[in-house]
Design an enzyme around this catalytic site. Structure first.
Site, short mmCIF file in Angstrom:
data_model
loop_
_atom_site.label_atom_id
_atom_site.label_comp_id
_atom_site.label_asym_id
_atom_site.label_seq_id
_atom_site.Cartn_x
_atom_site.Cartn_y
_atom_site.Cartn_z
N ASP A 291 0.87 -1.17 0.00
CA ASP A 291 0.00 0.00 0.00
C ASP A 291 0.92 1.23 0.00
OD1 ASP A 291 -2.13 1.71 -0.03
OD2 ASP A 291 -3.23 0.70 1.56
C1 NOJ Z 1 -3.98 3.91 0.05
C2 NOJ Z 1 -5.17 3.02 0.14
O1 NOJ Z 1 -5.16 2.31 1.36
C3 NOJ Z 1 -5.27 2.01 -1.00
O2 NOJ Z 1 -6.48 1.34 -0.90
C4 NOJ Z 1 -5.11 2.71 -2.31
O3 NOJ Z 1 -5.25 1.77 -3.35
C5 NOJ Z 1 -3.76 3.38 -2.35
N1 NOJ Z 1 -3.69 4.37 -1.29
C6 NOJ Z 1 -3.48 4.04 -3.69
O4 NOJ Z 1 -4.23 5.17 -3.84
#
Ligand code: NOJ
Length: 743
Positions: A291
């Site tokens: 993430d």
């Molecule tokens: C953080 C989020 O937790 C995740 O779900 C997302 O895909 C990413 N950022 C990218 O934006």
């Protein structure tokens, strides 16, 4: 050099142990016709180029996390130091970045990823709302429609579906998932993966899907986003992992690590979770992306002293691509050269990433998704808007309908009250980053579209920001009509990532507004809008009808008008329990009986509260229709089954009301005595039946042996012989039951 002595010793321990040769868990010869090609590319790559493939940057066009500006990104792409970009959209923008990749030595194409959570420019209902439709085909359709639009904008990969089970309505990200049930969440995960990926990744109308966030992100303590998770391994395997496994078995191309820790180890660096369970036990052949900065955040977690340690942990645990933390680009080369990380880990990650690029056809034509004409034809097309409208109507849940006040046929006058009903931005819901608010149909507009011959009067009733009431305005408008439609709820920005809430009540002033309008002797229809279960006990007695309308996207207003008018007879069922009080959270239907089972009311020495009934306001699986259905007792084909036999259970459903409608018949089981205690009920099947008035149909449920099982104390999946209850009905708290013996 790794600074902490203890840390280097730990590393040495791991290196000296079983991890010197990574268990890659992939047999490329068997899994892919591209295996040879992947290896032939890999052979040409320098270590630096390999690490480049494992690096993902956000573009500066948009950020979905704390990003830093960096004007050197295009230059880095030209040097082969970037494998993927997120937050680039549009055929021409993606072309621009891809052209830079084509200037790199090996011309390895970039992969473009984006958070297409519930649509791209055409926004569909938030996933939690769609889950309320209990229509898996529909969810597959909206995912396929979103994929088509996404791919037409040059993007190859969506960071969806989110398959985190969640039992805590305070957590803002409940809006992104399928709700509280593991079994249902697994079916939804499969449907969404099928929808996004279609039959072939080479089809330019499909995209790679991503099962996230691995794992147990929804169990964050206190419902606080990013918070610690502390659950037993039994609960992990039984409640939180199955939807991920279902996604993997449905062929999902990628996984995303979660921000949280599991058993004291952040998911991104959790070897057990990623390398052993996902890539080992489940033989997952796709790749894993971190993430946003979750590799780097292992320093904050206190797992490693620095970014170098984070890079080591991430890569050895099985995180193949680093989103935005730059740990891999900064330290992997050094870690390999000094002998701390075996290059085989790098090769494994790069193989997985290249494989997907081959499957997408990017090595044949890196620009095959960048087609401006296709984009123009596809984006926000009537066809896609129609899917959004249908999905919206099917997502709505009718919670109350006294004296059949709904549907509204052709009223002469309608009063619409509530600033939310006229707020384009709120219709979209959270995580609709590509949606254009001006394009959304508000509730007020939808009502006007549907009732062109009615006189429609509107008042804000309350201020969107402060919730301060304008009672005089609301009353003035209400005075013009017998029927008042009132929109209440939370703002769209109040759910989603980093939007946890300690209070999930509909604002008190809005609840009072409903009361005041009812006291004028009006028929009051309440639309509750939000991205999570909300609490609205105060207004409930004053509402003649209540519809849970969530956030439905671009076509929200039209979908809502379809239901208000009866053009679509509501069929949604709640995929999450709606608490009656915040103190009940986490609350879910498949709880365990305990030694002192809860009793309705306030009985002491039972598992309840002194000041609050333990029951929710609305249970899981609940939802009314404009017609009525009668569901018979469940009739099993036998009273006793031998182990291995499939249990068959028949049930008759009849439409006893006055209009056609769709009922979702639900099947729950309970294993009455077992070596590890089981919940009082567990959903194991559902069937949607559409019936004309007076019509009756039989539904036949089949339960295979596997569906009667559970994880025992040794984490083995077992089916123990004995008595099982089979329960059927139209809501988790409205069930008829029978008992069978399974020996
Ligand atoms: C953080 C989020 O937790 C995740 O779900 C997302 O895909 C990413 N950022 C990218 O934006």
């Amino acid at each position: 050099m790794i600074k902490s002595g203890i840390f280097s010793m730990l590393l040495m321990g791991v290196i000296a142990g079983s991890c010197t040769q990574p268990s890659v868990g992939v047999n490329y010869e068997v899994i892919s016709p591209y295996a040879e090609k992947v290896d032939s590319v890999l052979k040409l790559m320098t270590l630096e180029e390999k690490i480049g493939q494992m690096n993902q940057y956000t573009s500066d066009l948009q950020a979905t996390g704390p990003s830093r500006k960096d004007s050197t990104k295009l230059e880095q792409i030209r040097k082969g130091r970037v494998g993927s970009m997120l937050n680039v959209k549009g055929a021409s923008n993606t072309r621009r970045f891809q052209e830079a990749a084509m200037e790199s030595r090996l011309r390895i194409p970039l992969l473009f990823g984006l958070d297409v959570i519930h649509g791209m420019r055409t926004v569909y209902p938030i996933p939690l709302a769609e889950a309320a439709s209990f229509n898996l085909k529909l969810m597959e359709r909206t995912a396929a429609a979103a994929a088509k639009e996404t791919a037409s904008e040059g993007i190859h990969w969506t960071f969806a579906p989110m398959v985190d089970v969640t039992r805590d309505a305070r957590w803002g990200r409940v809006m992104e998932g399928a709700g509280e049930d593991t079994w249902y969440g697994s079916r939804v995960a499969e449907a969404r993966v099928r929808g996004f990926q279609g039959k072939s990744l080479a089809d330019t109308a499909t995209v790679l899907a991503c099962a996230k966030h691995f794992a147990a992100y929804g169990a964050c303590i206190g419902g606080r986003d990013y918070n610690t998770v502390d659950i037993s391994r039994l609960t992990l395997h039984e409640v939180y992992l199955p939807p991920f496994r279902a996604a993997a078995e449905a062929g999902v191309a990628t996984f995303m690590n979660a921000f949280n820790e599991v058993e004291g180890v952040p998911s991104t660096g959790n070897t057990h979770l990623v390398r052993e369970v996902l890539k080992g036990d489940w033989s997952f052949n796709g790749f894993v992306v971190s993430d946003w900065n979750s590799v780097g955040e292992m320093v904050n977690h206190g797992l490693v002293p620095d970014l170098k340690g984070a890079a080591y942990k991430g890569v050895t645990a099985g995180c193949d691509m680093d989103m935005e933390s730059r740990a891999y680009t900064s330290h992997l080369e050094e870690l390999v050269k000094e002998g701390t990380v075996d290059e085989a880990y790098i090769d494994d990650a790069v193989r997985r990433i290249l494989l997907k690029k081959f499957e997408l056809g990017l090595f044949d034509d890196p620009f095959r998704y960048c087609n401006e004409q296709r984009q123009q034809k596809t984006v926000l097309s009537l066809e896609l808007r129609q899917v959004a409208r249908e999905a919206g109507a099917e997502s709505i849940v009718l919670l109350k309908n006294d004296n059949g006040v709904l549907p509204l046929k052709e009223p002469e006058h309608i009063a619409v009250v509530g600033a939310l009903t006229d707020s384009k931005e709120d219709m979209m819901g959270s995580w609709a980053i590509e949606g254009v608010r001006e394009e959304a149909i508000t509730v007020l507009q939808g009502i006007k579209n549907r009732y062109p011959n009615s006189v429609i009067a509107y008042a804000d009733g309350y201020d969107l920001e402060t919730n301060q009431l304008d009672l005089a305005g609301a009353k003035r408008v209400a005075a013009m009509s017998d029927i008042v439609i009132v929109g209440v709820g939370e703002r769209a920005y109040q759910s989603g990532e980093a939007r946890s809430m300690a209070h999930i009540d509909v604002p008190d002033s809005q609840q009072q507004l409903v009361k005041h309008l009812k006291e004028m002797g009006k028929k009051v229809i309440v639309l509750v809008m939000g991205g999570r279960p909300l609490i609205f006990n105060e207004l409930e007695p004053y509402a003649d009808a209540i519809l849970m309308t969530w956030w439905l996207g671009t076509e929200a207003g039209n979908s809502i008008a379809d239901v208000l008018s009866g053009d679509y007879n509501p069929s949604g069922k709640l995929p999450m329990t709606f608490p009656a009080a915040i103190g009940q959270v986490p609350i879910y239907y498949n709880y365990k009986n305990t030694g002192r089972p809860s009793q309705p009311g306030f009985m002491t020495y039972t598992c309840g509260y002194l000041d609050q009934d333990f029951r929710p306001a609305y249970p899981f699986g609940y939802g009314l229709s404009y017609t009525q259905f009668e569901i018979s007792d469940p009739i099993p084909s036998q009273k006793e089954y031998k182990k291995g036999e499939t249990v068959e259970c028949r049930v008759a459903v009849k439409n006893t009301g006055k209009c056609a409608g769709k009922e979702t018949v639900q099947l729950y089981i309970r294993d009455l005595v077992s070596s590890v205690t089981r919940p009082v009920k567990e959903l194991r099947g559902f069937e949607q039946v559409t019936l004309k008035p007076g019509e009756e149909k039989e539904v036949v449920f089949q339960l295979h042996e596997k569906e009667l099982g559970f994880y025992n104390g040794n984490l083995e999946y077992v089916v123990e012989p004995g008595e099982f209850e089979l329960m059927v009905g139209n809501s988790s708290d409205h069930l008829k039951k029978t008992v069978i013996l399974y020996n």
